[in-house]
Design an enzyme around this catalytic site. Sequence first.
Site, PDB file in Angstrom:
ATOM      1  N   LYS A 263      41.640  41.282  47.022  1.00 52.59           N
ATOM      2  CA  LYS A 263      42.063  40.013  46.425  1.00 52.59           C
ATOM      3  C   LYS A 263      43.571  40.015  46.189  1.00 52.59           C
ATOM      4  CE  LYS A 263      41.188  39.432  42.053  1.00 52.59           C
ATOM      5  NZ  LYS A 263      40.446  39.221  40.793  1.00 52.59           N
ATOM      6  N   ARG A 264      44.086  41.137  45.754  1.00 49.52           N
ATOM      7  CA  ARG A 264      45.522  41.255  45.470  1.00 49.52           C
ATOM      8  C   ARG A 264      46.362  41.017  46.723  1.00 49.52           C
ATOM      9  NH1 ARG A 264      49.240  43.258  41.957  1.00 49.52           N
ATOM     10  NH2 ARG A 264      50.948  44.479  42.794  1.00 49.52           N
TER      11      ARG A 264
END
Length: 503
Positions: A263-264
């Site tokens: 996600k990052r």
Amino acid sequence: MSQAVRVRFAPSPTGPLHIGGVRTALFNYLFAKKHSGTFVLRIEDTDQTRFVPGAEAYIEAALNWLNIPYDEGPSKPGAFGPYRQSERSELYQKHIQELIDSGWAYYAFDSAESLTQLRNQSEAQGETFTYNAQNRLSLRNSLALGPEQTEDLLAKNTPYVVRFKTPQGRKVVCQDAIRGTVTVDSSVLDDKVLFKSDGLPTYHLANVVDDHLMEISHVIRGEEWLPSLALHVLLYEAFGWQPPVFAHLPLILKPTGKGKLSKRDGVLGGFPVFPLQWEQAGAVLEGYREQGYLPEAVVNLLALLGWNSGTQQEVFDLTELVDNFSLERVQKAGAKFDPNKALWFQNHYFQKTADTELTQEFAQWLAQYQKSVSPKNLEVIVPLVKERASFIKDLWTASDFFFEGPKQYDAAGVKRAIKDNTVAVISNLMGLLSDHSWDSAASLSESVKQWCAQNQYGVGSVMMPLRLFLVGAMKGPDVFDIMMVLGKTESLKRLESALGCFS
């Protein structure tokens, strides 16, 4: 294939569906449809501590948006339900007791504190604590305590888990449709917990029991489950069942190719890693749908992350993917995610979308942002600017000047287009334009070009300022197409206004 093909996508409802999970669902769907099989959705929600409300609905919505709906599942019950593991407790109770009775599993009464202490002691010695045949007879479990003490502890409702009794001295041979033969020494395996103190099974027991009872023929899942393969093969042996065909898909890697896509990475790179928008704890994570991607583009992108057809073809619609897909063409190595490739596929499918459909969606977009425009004009405008767009929002960027006259003029365009005689040239041209019938872009173009030749003006010295005055920048489709859409009155008004600015 002699056996009916039944595959399952079995996500946990612990948050939004990552595109790695979507890719797993897609490959299961393609395999099922290729072999006229059944695609099952099973919700693996035995870990209630991580359950997130709305996650199951999100999963279903994502599959439907991508046009890869399941055949059996929570909202489409078949003969093998229930399809939520939290609703199958009695089945797991029955099967864990079978393993205990047959000697393949045992009760373990070790407290969390005592196990933590053992782990810390091992770490202090530079070792890793493993609960297995090497130490299980010295720990607090039914193997070490014997039947009487075990029954006594059970009668007192002493908290316990049930562990798998991993056989020692075994070479566990596992077959994988993608990776071939995988052999694991059982001495490196721990005695995994199969049943937790909360009365619910762990993934390992529930997964194997459900796959067998639901008659799953092929287990197609992510590479992260490969370390569990030997345990699962042993569980099938313990129950006396024939295991399914296993296939472990490669990881989807960061754009750098180093490490699993997270996600990052999406946040830092400015691209989605979820199919649909997800809101949690006040944070909003946009999905491919909300960013304007077409589902066909996302499916095509994900299909090529770890699979190829063996040809140079890159563009596949869903039917072609079904026809061409095979596990034999799935690679072992991780597949690097490329955000630019996502944009490339989006542009391709956007250009293939019918003008009527784009016009309708653009009208909705304009209404959303409170921009009024004639639907008739949109039918003309969209085909003119479509090739400059990849998303609906791009249609506005490419066509905003049709709806709003220039309030300022692009500095670079001014430098290119405005010369000492430009005001005089365009002033003279306005006489011709005022008298012209404006019956078509072609006749308007021919008249202006003849006028340029008669007055010995270079076409560029007229066309560039004409575009700048009408648009405000050096962009847009053919100048005469622009003029026909704007109409005679609006076009002359914009030219008059520009002449006032540059006089």
